[in-house]
Motif scaffolding. Structure first.
Motif, PDB file in Angstrom:
ATOM      1  N   ILE A  87       0.971  -1.341  -0.078  1.00 17.82           N
ATOM      2  CA  ILE A  87      -0.078   0.313   0.105  1.00 17.82           C
ATOM      3  C   ILE A  87       0.702   1.183  -0.005  1.00 17.82           C
ATOM      4  O   ILE A  87       0.349   2.376  -0.212  1.00 17.82           O
ATOM      5  N   THR A  88       2.263   1.123   0.167  1.00 18.29           N
ATOM      6  CA  THR A  88       3.166   2.124   0.316  1.00 18.29           C
ATOM      7  C   THR A  88       3.660   2.388  -0.993  1.00 18.29           C
ATOM      8  O   THR A  88       4.496   3.351  -1.163  1.00 18.29           O
ATOM      9  N   ASN A  89       3.321   1.648  -1.997  1.00 21.43           N
ATOM     10  CA  ASN A  89       4.353   1.659  -3.227  1.00 21.43           C
ATOM     11  C   ASN A  89       3.522   1.392  -4.503  1.00 21.43           C
ATOM     12  O   ASN A  89       2.810   0.218  -4.924  1.00 21.43           O
ATOM     13  N   LYS A  90       3.124   2.479  -5.171  1.00 25.51           N
ATOM     14  CA  LYS A  90       2.262   2.562  -6.034  1.00 25.51           C
ATOM     15  C   LYS A  90       2.538   1.674  -7.301  1.00 25.51           C
ATOM     16  O   LYS A  90       1.564   1.313  -8.059  1.00 25.51           O
ATOM     17  N   GLU A  91       3.669   1.761  -7.891  1.00 25.76           N
ATOM     18  CA  GLU A  91       4.317   0.908  -8.915  1.00 25.76           C
ATOM     19  C   GLU A  91       3.909  -0.586  -8.600  1.00 25.76           C
ATOM     20  O   GLU A  91       3.453  -1.429  -9.599  1.00 25.76           O
ATOM     21  N   SER A  92       3.850  -0.875  -7.039  1.00 22.42           N
ATOM     22  CA  SER A  92       3.586  -2.418  -6.908  1.00 22.42           C
ATOM     23  C   SER A  92       2.115  -2.612  -7.279  1.00 22.42           C
ATOM     24  O   SER A  92       1.603  -3.725  -7.700  1.00 22.42           O
ATOM     25  N   PHE A  93       1.241  -1.675  -7.357  1.00 18.49           N
ATOM     26  CA  PHE A  93      -0.095  -1.634  -7.461  1.00 18.49           C
ATOM     27  C   PHE A  93      -0.390  -1.850  -8.888  1.00 18.49           C
ATOM     28  O   PHE A  93      -1.295  -2.683  -9.262  1.00 18.49           O
ATOM     29  N   ILE A  94       0.218  -1.083  -9.809  1.00 17.71           N
ATOM     30  CA  ILE A  94       0.331  -1.101 -11.089  1.00 17.71           C
ATOM     31  C   ILE A  94       0.796  -2.548 -11.739  1.00 17.71           C
ATOM     32  O   ILE A  94       0.023  -3.119 -12.525  1.00 17.71           O
ATOM     33  N   LYS A  95       1.775  -2.992 -10.759  1.00 16.91           N
ATOM     34  CA  LYS A  95       2.496  -4.647 -11.413  1.00 16.91           C
ATOM     35  C   LYS A  95       1.178  -5.473 -10.912  1.00 16.91           C
ATOM     36  O   LYS A  95       0.900  -6.451 -11.821  1.00 16.91           O
ATOM     37  N   ALA A  96       0.429  -5.219  -9.933  1.00 12.13           N
ATOM     38  CA  ALA A  96      -0.564  -6.236  -9.514  1.00 12.13           C
ATOM     39  C   ALA A  96      -1.495  -6.355 -10.428  1.00 12.13           C
ATOM     40  O   ALA A  96      -1.970  -7.405 -10.965  1.00 12.13           O
ATOM     41  N   LYS A  97      -2.018  -5.317 -10.967  1.00 10.71           N
ATOM     42  CA  LYS A  97      -2.840  -5.121 -12.166  1.00 10.71           C
ATOM     43  C   LYS A  97      -2.477  -5.984 -13.339  1.00 10.71           C
ATOM     44  O   LYS A  97      -3.309  -6.663 -14.140  1.00 10.71           O
ATOM     45  N   GLU A  98      -1.154  -5.705 -13.471  1.00 13.70           N
ATOM     46  CA  GLU A  98      -0.443  -6.411 -14.721  1.00 13.70           C
ATOM     47  C   GLU A  98      -0.463  -8.018 -14.651  1.00 13.70           C
ATOM     48  O   GLU A  98      -0.720  -8.956 -15.543  1.00 13.70           O
ATOM     49  N   TRP A  99      -0.122  -8.455 -13.507  1.00 15.78           N
ATOM     50  CA  TRP A  99      -0.319  -9.891 -12.875  1.00 15.78           C
ATOM     51  C   TRP A  99      -1.721 -10.325 -13.441  1.00 15.78           C
ATOM     52  O   TRP A  99      -1.824 -11.514 -13.903  1.00 15.78           O
ATOM     53  N   ALA A 100      -2.777  -9.816 -12.900  1.00 10.35           N
ATOM     54  CA  ALA A 100      -4.111 -10.158 -13.126  1.00 10.35           C
ATOM     55  C   ALA A 100      -4.408 -10.289 -14.574  1.00 10.35           C
ATOM     56  O   ALA A 100      -4.878 -11.296 -14.864  1.00 10.35           O
ATOM     57  N   LYS A 101      -4.013  -9.363 -15.257  1.00 17.62           N
ATOM     58  CA  LYS A 101      -3.853  -9.436 -16.638  1.00 17.62           C
ATOM     59  C   LYS A 101      -3.419 -10.678 -17.346  1.00 17.62           C
ATOM     60  O   LYS A 101      -4.125 -11.206 -18.326  1.00 17.62           O
ATOM     61  N   GLU A 102      -2.199 -10.837 -16.919  1.00 14.35           N
ATOM     62  CA  GLU A 102      -1.248 -11.884 -17.497  1.00 14.35           C
ATOM     63  C   GLU A 102      -2.039 -13.224 -17.339  1.00 14.35           C
ATOM     64  O   GLU A 102      -2.287 -14.208 -17.915  1.00 14.35           O
ATOM     65  N   LEU A 103      -2.700 -13.229 -16.035  1.00 17.26           N
ATOM     66  CA  LEU A 103      -3.174 -14.663 -15.623  1.00 17.26           C
ATOM     67  C   LEU A 103      -4.577 -14.799 -16.561  1.00 17.26           C
ATOM     68  O   LEU A 103      -4.706 -15.959 -17.092  1.00 17.26           O
ATOM     69  N   HIS A 104      -5.390 -13.901 -16.781  1.00 20.07           N
ATOM     70  CA  HIS A 104      -6.243 -13.865 -17.730  1.00 20.07           C
ATOM     71  C   HIS A 104      -5.970 -14.339 -19.098  1.00 20.07           C
ATOM     72  O   HIS A 104      -6.673 -15.203 -19.807  1.00 20.07           O
ATOM     73  N   GLN A 105      -4.860 -13.818 -19.374  1.00 22.35           N
ATOM     74  CA  GLN A 105      -4.527 -14.173 -21.042  1.00 22.35           C
ATOM     75  C   GLN A 105      -3.710 -15.603 -20.951  1.00 22.35           C
ATOM     76  O   GLN A 105      -4.023 -16.260 -21.883  1.00 22.35           O
ATOM     77  N   GLN A 106      -3.139 -16.138 -19.909  1.00 19.40           N
ATOM     78  CA  GLN A 106      -2.441 -17.274 -20.001  1.00 19.40           C
ATOM     79  C   GLN A 106      -3.166 -18.577 -19.499  1.00 19.40           C
ATOM     80  O   GLN A 106      -2.632 -19.380 -19.834  1.00 19.40           O
ATOM     81  N   ILE A 107      -4.307 -18.316 -18.455  1.00 19.68           N
ATOM     82  CA  ILE A 107      -5.137 -19.604 -18.228  1.00 19.68           C
ATOM     83  C   ILE A 107      -6.221 -19.484 -18.875  1.00 19.68           C
ATOM     84  O   ILE A 107      -7.215 -18.590 -18.683  1.00 19.68           O
ATOM     85  N   PRO A 108      -6.476 -20.661 -19.549  1.00 23.06           N
ATOM     86  CA  PRO A 108      -7.827 -20.716 -20.147  1.00 23.06           C
ATOM     87  C   PRO A 108      -8.820 -20.872 -19.248  1.00 23.06           C
ATOM     88  O   PRO A 108      -9.977 -20.208 -19.473  1.00 23.06           O
ATOM     89  N   GLU A 109      -8.640 -21.696 -18.027  1.00 22.84           N
ATOM     90  CA  GLU A 109      -9.903 -21.793 -17.237  1.00 22.84           C
ATOM     91  C   GLU A 109     -10.130 -20.691 -15.988  1.00 22.84           C
ATOM     92  O   GLU A 109      -9.145 -19.805 -15.924  1.00 22.84           O
ATOM     93  N   GLU A 110     -11.233 -20.723 -15.202  1.00 25.69           N
ATOM     94  CA  GLU A 110     -11.360 -19.651 -14.416  1.00 25.69           C
ATOM     95  C   GLU A 110     -10.262 -19.724 -13.440  1.00 25.69           C
ATOM     96  O   GLU A 110     -10.163 -20.969 -12.693  1.00 25.69           O
ATOM     97  N   ILE A 111      -9.840 -18.600 -12.553  1.00 23.82           N
ATOM     98  CA  ILE A 111      -8.749 -18.635 -11.408  1.00 23.82           C
ATOM     99  C   ILE A 111      -9.480 -17.919 -10.510  1.00 23.82           C
ATOM    100  O   ILE A 111      -9.943 -16.730 -10.980  1.00 23.82           O
ATOM    101  N   ASN A 112      -9.588 -18.147  -9.146  1.00 23.70           N
ATOM    102  CA  ASN A 112     -10.063 -17.329  -8.157  1.00 23.70           C
ATOM    103  C   ASN A 112      -8.906 -16.304  -7.690  1.00 23.70           C
ATOM    104  O   ASN A 112      -7.638 -16.848  -7.654  1.00 23.70           O
ATOM    105  N   ILE A 113      -9.155 -15.258  -7.846  1.00 22.14           N
ATOM    106  CA  ILE A 113      -8.132 -14.268  -7.548  1.00 22.14           C
ATOM    107  C   ILE A 113      -8.271 -13.348  -6.335  1.00 22.14           C
ATOM    108  O   ILE A 113      -9.752 -12.756  -5.933  1.00 22.14           O
ATOM    109  N   VAL A 114      -7.529 -13.178  -5.454  1.00 19.27           N
ATOM    110  CA  VAL A 114      -7.498 -12.482  -4.145  1.00 19.27           C
ATOM    111  C   VAL A 114      -6.648 -11.447  -4.176  1.00 19.27           C
ATOM    112  O   VAL A 114      -5.208 -11.677  -4.414  1.00 19.27           O
TER     113      VAL A 114
END
Ligand code: GTP
Ligand code: MG
Length: 169
Positions: A87-114
């Protein structure tokens, strides 16, 4: 009886506290000088599941950029992903959104995300607002929690929230 083990992958920018969260949850420990992870670390934990127990297999990945391409090995076959930012690092939040995007692109089935905003004990240094992250998570269908691996706040909830979504055998 739940016999199948369930694979959870922990992803996020370097130093956000992935290993610290996993260690707090699995062993109740916290270290001010946690070593950066090399490759990935693997831990298991039995969690309550109704009147029974389920075994969660947790893959704690390395956040340093040079390990990025390895992550795919760890999120393949996972039924859930814990994506962590600081929460003290904005860049890490941007990176988190990129990880989510990568998961949706790379994993065909649904994945639960927290989505997890860690280091909530450092409120005075906060740069990512609760509302911004919460709105993003809600609109994406993710569970959202702010945690502190240091104090233990909400840490169990991250993993327990996934227990109800365990794959049924
Ligand atoms: P990589 O393995 O390199 O990807 O880092 P990581 O995400 O596993 O982070 P790690 O758990 O190694 O924590 C990095 C630093 O942040 C360590 O010095 C931890 O003590 C500290 N830290 C982790 N969680 C918290 C927290 O909730 N609050 C505070 N104040 N410090 C934390
Ligand atoms: Mg680590």
């Amino acid at each position: 009886m739940i016999t199948s083990s369930s694979k959870v992958v922990v992803l996020g920018h370097a130093s956000v506290g992935k290993s610290s969260l996993v260690l707090r949850f699995c062993k109740g420990q916290f270290f001010e000088y946690q070593e950066p992870t090399v490759g990935a670390a693997f831990l298991t934990k039995s969690i309550p599941f109704g009147n029974e127990e389920a075994k969660m297999e947790i893959w704690d990945t390395a956040g340093q950029e040079r390990y990025h391409s390895l992550a795919r090995m760890y999120y393949r076959g996972a039924y859930a992903a814990v994506i962590v930012y600081d929460i003290t690092n904005k860049e890490s939040f941007i990176k988190a959104k990129e990880w989510a995007k990568e998961l949706h692109q790379q994993i065909p089935e649904e994945i639960n995300i927290v989505l997890v905003g860690n280091k909530s004990d450092l409120e005075s240094l906060r740069t990512v607002s609760f509302d911004e992250a919460s709105d993003y998570a809600k609109s994406s269908g993710y569970i959202f929690l702010e945690t502190s691996a240091k104090t233990g706040e909400n840490v169990d909830d991250v993993f327990f929230s996934l227990a109800e979504k365990l794959p049924k055998t």
